[in-house]
Motif scaffolding. Structure first.
Motif, PDB file in Angstrom:
ATOM      1  N   LYS A   1      34.178  35.400  30.985  1.00 33.26           N
ATOM      2  CA  LYS A   1      33.846  35.974  32.386  1.00 33.26           C
ATOM      3  C   LYS A   1      33.098  35.058  32.773  1.00 33.26           C
ATOM      4  N   PRO A   2      31.858  34.849  32.264  1.00 31.32           N
ATOM      5  CA  PRO A   2      30.914  34.280  33.864  1.00 31.32           C
ATOM      6  C   PRO A   2      31.575  33.049  33.890  1.00 31.32           C
ATOM      7  N   GLU A   3      32.032  32.248  33.005  1.00 31.30           N
ATOM      8  CA  GLU A   3      32.911  30.990  33.154  1.00 31.30           C
ATOM      9  C   GLU A   3      33.962  31.421  34.608  1.00 31.30           C
ATOM     10  N   ASP A   4      34.548  31.880  34.629  1.00 23.29           N
ATOM     11  CA  ASP A   4      35.536  32.456  35.134  1.00 23.29           C
ATOM     12  C   ASP A   4      34.668  32.372  36.580  1.00 23.29           C
ATOM     13  N   ILE A   5      34.164  33.700  36.443  1.00 26.64           N
ATOM     14  CA  ILE A   5      32.712  34.500  37.859  1.00 26.64           C
ATOM     15  C   ILE A   5      32.402  32.623  38.918  1.00 26.64           C
ATOM     16  N   PHE A   6      31.466  31.906  37.583  1.00 28.29           N
ATOM     17  CA  PHE A   6      30.965  30.723  38.364  1.00 28.29           C
ATOM     18  C   PHE A   6      31.651  29.397  38.624  1.00 28.29           C
ATOM     19  N   ARG A   7      33.071  29.265  38.650  1.00 28.21           N
ATOM     20  CA  ARG A   7      33.971  28.783  38.614  1.00 28.21           C
ATOM     21  C   ARG A   7      35.273  29.043  39.733  1.00 28.21           C
ATOM     22  N   SER A   8      35.138  30.295  39.750  1.00 33.58           N
ATOM     23  CA  SER A   8      35.962  30.214  41.197  1.00 33.58           C
ATOM     24  C   SER A   8      35.458  30.565  42.242  1.00 33.58           C
ATOM     25  N   LYS A   9      35.882  30.492  43.349  1.00 36.43           N
ATOM     26  CA  LYS A   9      35.538  31.252  44.617  1.00 36.43           C
ATOM     27  C   LYS A   9      34.746  33.155  44.904  1.00 36.43           C
ATOM     28  N   ASP A  10      34.156  33.265  43.506  1.00 35.30           N
ATOM     29  CA  ASP A  10      33.358  34.654  44.097  1.00 35.30           C
ATOM     30  C   ASP A  10      32.301  34.576  45.382  1.00 35.30           C
ATOM     31  N   PRO A  11      32.704  35.150  46.158  1.00 36.51           N
ATOM     32  CA  PRO A  11      31.653  35.024  47.800  1.00 36.51           C
ATOM     33  C   PRO A  11      30.031  35.329  47.268  1.00 36.51           C
ATOM     34  N   ARG A  12      30.032  35.924  45.595  1.00 37.98           N
ATOM     35  CA  ARG A  12      28.729  36.711  45.959  1.00 37.98           C
ATOM     36  C   ARG A  12      27.832  34.960  45.316  1.00 37.98           C
ATOM     37  N   ILE A  13      28.497  34.310  45.129  1.00 32.25           N
ATOM     38  CA  ILE A  13      27.638  32.908  44.104  1.00 32.25           C
ATOM     39  C   ILE A  13      27.740  32.302  45.270  1.00 32.25           C
ATOM     40  N   PRO A  14      26.452  31.339  45.457  1.00 34.51           N
ATOM     41  CA  PRO A  14      26.340  30.192  46.429  1.00 34.51           C
ATOM     42  C   PRO A  14      26.371  29.038  45.770  1.00 34.51           C
TER      43      PRO A  14
END
Length: 278
Positions: free
Chosen positions: A159-172
């Motif tokens: 799941k962290p890979e999904d989040i950091f490789r997606s367009k999650d608005p929390r991640i710059p």
């Protein structure tokens, strides 16, 4: 120590065996799924559980015995259902294919259900998971926005890979995301300064620090709170996932789940409280 399957006997030894053992051996040699294989000592159907080497959920202790939260929970649940679990460390990236071809019966290894509901047939949930971002103890990174132009390491197909490789608005916008197959590598990379931050289960970060003596700092900003479950092949029609879900529910009600989790974590409410609210 979990019981291992006995090797098939051949030649004169096989000819001298009792017919009941011959029958079981023939069944084991056919193309049926692994749960149908008999454990001769317990006379229970064997069910093969695929897991990652992922402390404190499934790992080898100092005596070489397989242990962990998921190992204990799986052993208790499957024994209640009349199965003898056989645990196998798998290549985590191949987990779905191993389910599809019948090499394993299920995946039980701190596996997040959320966002994967349609990929597998699930049993559970049985526990809550908290994904976090960790940095070096003296790092200037205090919140997600401080990750801008930084390098982050994650384990692949998590799941962290999904989040950091997606367009999650929390991640710059990051400089780079590095995905590695083995979870322990992300901790080594952070300790050596090869990356600025890592993302993983909070339990695995705490466990690694305890075992290694290294010091990381977990950001207060939560990355993800998600449900953990047991994954079966999407087309599995044996009814085992449904029976396991009911068994896990009873284990939560009679206090068994809390007792097992309490062997590994102090704050059991953190891992069961949100689950009980659902």
């Amino acid at each position: 120590m979990h019981k291992k399957m006995k090797k098939k006997m051949t030649g004169r030894r096989a000819a001298a065996c009792l017919c009941v053992f011959l029958t079981a051996a023939l069944c084991a040699g056919c193309g049926s799924r692994s749960h149908a294989v008999k454990n001769h000592e317990e006379d229970l159907p064997m069910i093969t559980v695929g897991c990652d080497n992922y402390s404190p959920f499934s790992y080898m202790d100092v005596d070489g015995d397989l242990t962990g939260v998921d190992v204990d929970l799986a052993t208790e649940a499957f024994h209640r259902m009349g199965y003898e679990p056989k645990f196998e460390f798998i290549n985590w990236e191949d987990k779905k294919e191993l389910l599809e071809d019948g090499s394993i019966d299920c995946i039980w290894s701190c596996f997040t259900m959320d966002g994967r509901e349609e990929e597998y047939r699930w049993a559970g949930p049985y526990m809550m998971s908290h994904q976090v971002v960790a940095v070096g103890e003296d790092s200037e990174i205090q919140m997600f926005q401080d990750l801008k132009d930084k390098t982050v390491a994650v384990q692949s197909t998590t799941k962290p890979e999904d989040i950091f490789r997606s367009k999650d608005p929390r991640i710059p916008e990051l400089r780079r995301v590095i995905s590695v197959q083995k979870r322990d590598l992300i901790f080594v990379m952070l300790s050596k300064g090869y990356v600025d931050a890592i993302a993983a289960h909070d339990t695995s970060v705490d466990q690694f620090m305890e075992e290694s003596g290294m010091k990381f700092r977990i950001l207060e900003e939560p990355l993800l709170a998600a449900r953990l479950g047991v994954a079966f092949d999407k087309n599995d029609e044996r009814g085992i996932p449904e029976e396991l879900t009911e068994t896990l529910r009873r284990m939560q009600q009679d206090g068994t789940t809390e007792r097992i989790i309490g062997k590994y974590f102090e704050n059991t409410e953190r891992y069961l409280g949100e689950l009980n609210e659902d």
